[in-house]
Scaffold this motif. Structure first.
Motif, PDB file in Angstrom:
ATOM      1  N   UNK A 191       0.828  -1.207   0.000  1.00 51.78           N
ATOM      2  CA  UNK A 191       0.000   0.000   0.000  1.00 51.78           C
ATOM      3  C   UNK A 191       0.863   1.258   0.000  1.00 51.78           C
ATOM      4  N   UNK A 192       2.039   1.194   0.617  1.00 57.70           N
ATOM      5  CA  UNK A 192       2.932   2.348   0.653  1.00 57.70           C
ATOM      6  C   UNK A 192       3.498   2.642  -0.729  1.00 57.70           C
ATOM      7  N   UNK A 193       3.809   1.599  -1.504  1.00 60.83           N
ATOM      8  CA  UNK A 193       4.314   1.804  -2.865  1.00 60.83           C
ATOM      9  C   UNK A 193       3.315   2.590  -3.692  1.00 60.83           C
ATOM     10  N   UNK A 194       2.039   2.230  -3.591  1.00 56.60           N
ATOM     11  CA  UNK A 194       1.008   2.971  -4.304  1.00 56.60           C
ATOM     12  C   UNK A 194       0.838   4.374  -3.765  1.00 56.60           C
ATOM     13  N   UNK A 195       0.927   4.525  -2.436  1.00 58.95           N
ATOM     14  CA  UNK A 195       0.765   5.839  -1.812  1.00 58.95           C
ATOM     15  C   UNK A 195       1.885   6.790  -2.238  1.00 58.95           C
ATOM     16  N   UNK A 196       3.108   6.279  -2.351  1.00 56.34           N
ATOM     17  CA  UNK A 196       4.238   7.106  -2.784  1.00 56.34           C
ATOM     18  C   UNK A 196       4.026   7.576  -4.220  1.00 56.34           C
ATOM     19  N   UNK A 197       3.607   6.672  -5.107  1.00 55.80           N
ATOM     20  CA  UNK A 197       3.388   7.067  -6.501  1.00 55.80           C
ATOM     21  C   UNK A 197       2.225   8.049  -6.602  1.00 55.80           C
ATOM     22  N   UNK A 198       1.209   7.889  -5.746  1.00 56.41           N
ATOM     23  CA  UNK A 198       0.111   8.855  -5.711  1.00 56.41           C
ATOM     24  C   UNK A 198       0.584  10.210  -5.214  1.00 56.41           C
ATOM     25  N   UNK A 199       1.443  10.200  -4.185  1.00 56.35           N
ATOM     26  CA  UNK A 199       2.003  11.440  -3.664  1.00 56.35           C
ATOM     27  C   UNK A 199       2.888  12.141  -4.678  1.00 56.35           C
ATOM     28  N   UNK A 200       3.491  11.356  -5.572  1.00 58.77           N
ATOM     29  CA  UNK A 200       4.301  11.916  -6.654  1.00 58.77           C
ATOM     30  C   UNK A 200       3.467  12.191  -7.904  1.00 58.77           C
ATOM     31  N   UNK A 201       2.168  11.955  -7.827  1.00 60.34           N
ATOM     32  CA  UNK A 201       1.217  12.084  -8.958  1.00 60.34           C
ATOM     33  C   UNK A 201       1.736  11.388 -10.207  1.00 60.34           C
ATOM     34  N   UNK A 202       2.323  10.192 -10.019  1.00 58.56           N
ATOM     35  CA  UNK A 202       2.988   9.498 -11.118  1.00 58.56           C
ATOM     36  C   UNK A 202       2.213   8.263 -11.550  1.00 58.56           C
ATOM     37  N   UNK A 203       1.494   8.368 -12.667  1.00 63.42           N
ATOM     38  CA  UNK A 203       0.787   7.204 -13.207  1.00 63.42           C
ATOM     39  C   UNK A 203       1.750   6.122 -13.685  1.00 63.42           C
ATOM     40  N   UNK A 204       2.855   6.448 -14.382  1.00 57.41           N
ATOM     41  CA  UNK A 204       3.824   5.399 -14.715  1.00 57.41           C
ATOM     42  C   UNK A 204       4.379   4.704 -13.473  1.00 57.41           C
TER      43      UNK A 204
END
Length: 373
Positions: A319-332
């Protein structure tokens, strides 16, 4: 004869071959299509940059693939989002704003210390966190728009690469055993379903696009959630509701994952094809400095988010991996998180942090443009 469709599917083919190359426990996976897209964009710069039909087609690829990818991941995550928000709600708010604030703080530091064009660095800030709404906020607040856009263009690719490689490498660096992390139980009944309702799927997309285009007045700025934000809201909301009358929003997860993967490889390839010639065309000593700065800002934000989420909030890596990418607004980056964790918890984490991160990017970009250096 060279055409954009040929370039797209050549990028996907060679990108998937590249992505399957494994070095110890690391492989690029679907992210390989980004690199192959960059290569073909660099190899045929004349066609990609000067042919209007090529650019128009790549923009269509980009938008359409983004729609497929985001809608599918939102519908997959919709069954778990209520439980995730109930359990971790405030943690995601704090995490997303901390990630964006970290990038903002480092950008201000670089502007104060380095003798560089501050408007370039404002663009680099949005590029390093791959935030189009952040860029839009900066552009509406300054007169030096071309300088901001240049910084964003140069900073975008290092920002994307930083997220992708971090998501793959963090588990190895910090000895995180993904297979031992907690997972939400699968819905066996849903897994047996073989249906895909195109009518319902199209409605989710249409509503998401409408939501994404609604202007939101924040007082100091007016923003739109855009396609990604609108589709996330519609797919998560309608998917969690399940059905409205006879319209059913429950889809077979395996079918959604196939659409998600198709959207992702098209999305990454089109990013590479759109950006490859720009990266080479703008490459010089000054742009290299900006790219390095973008990489530093991105990595700093990611690792601040990781340490906060892992050691303060005690979040599981999926869940943290997804949260980090969301925090970076990074779809890739989300694509990398899904592939590396093999868990739909990553999607839930992304969906929970992404809206707050958008807000953070808008606020911090506004502050950047208001500061006098």
């Amino acid at each position: 004869m060279l055409n954009p469709y040929l370039l797209l599917f050549l990028s996907i083919f060679f990108g998937m071959l590249l992505g399957n190359i494994k070095i110890k426990n690391f492989k690029l996976g679907t992210s390989g299509t980004l690199f192959s897209g960059l290569f073909f964009g660099w190899l045929f710069p004349h066609f990609v940059s000067s042919e209007k039909s090529f650019q128009n087609t790549f923009n269509i690829f980009f938008q359409f693939s983004l729609i497929l990818f985001v809608t599918s991941i939102g519908l997959i995550a919709s069954k778990e989002i209520k439980e995730i928000l109930k359990k971790y709600g405030m943690k995601f708010l704090i995490l997303s704003l901390t990630i964006t604030f970290s990038g903002f703080l480092l950008t201000v530091t670089f502007i104060l210390i380095l003798k560089l064009n501050p408007y370039n660095l404002i663009g680099v800030f949005s590029g390093s966190l791959t935030s189009s709404p952040g860029l839009a906020t900066a552009l509406e607040s300054v007169n030096h728009t071309s300088e901001v856009v240049f910084g964003y263009t140069v900073g975008y690719i290092p920002g994307v690469l930083a997220v992708i490689f971090s998501i793959y490498l963090i588990p190895s660096i910090f000895k995180i055993k993904i297979s031992q992390q907690k997972k939400l139980p699968e819905n066996k009944k849903e897994a047996k379903e073989k249906t895909f309702n195109l009518l319902s799927y199209s409605l989710v997309i249409a509503i998401g696009i409408i939501i994404g285009n609604i202007p939101l007045n924040l007082g100091f700025s007016t923003i739109k959630l855009g396609i990604t934000g609108g589709l996330l809201i519609s797919s998560l909301t309608l998917g969690s509701i399940g059905n409205i009358g006879k319209i059913n929003f429950s889809f077979n997860t395996n079918l959604l994952k196939n659409i998600q993967n198709l959207g992702l490889v098209m999305f990454l390839s089109s990013i590479g094809l759109k950006s490859g010639y720009k990266v080479i065309e703008n490459f010089n000593g000054y742009s290299l400095i900006l790219m390095v700065i973008s990489l530093i800002i991105a990595l700093f934000s990611i690792f601040i988010g990781f340490f906060l989420g892992k050691y303060v909030f005690k979040l599981d890596w999926e869940i943290l991996a997804g949260a980090i990418t969301g925090g970076m607004t990074s779809t890739p980056g989300l694509g990398a998180a899904l592939e590396s964790t093999k868990s739909n918890l990553a999607v839930a984490g992304y969906g929970a942090t992404y809206p707050f991160a958008l807000l953070g990017m808008v606020v911090f970009n506004k502050i950047l443009t208001l500061l006098t250096f």
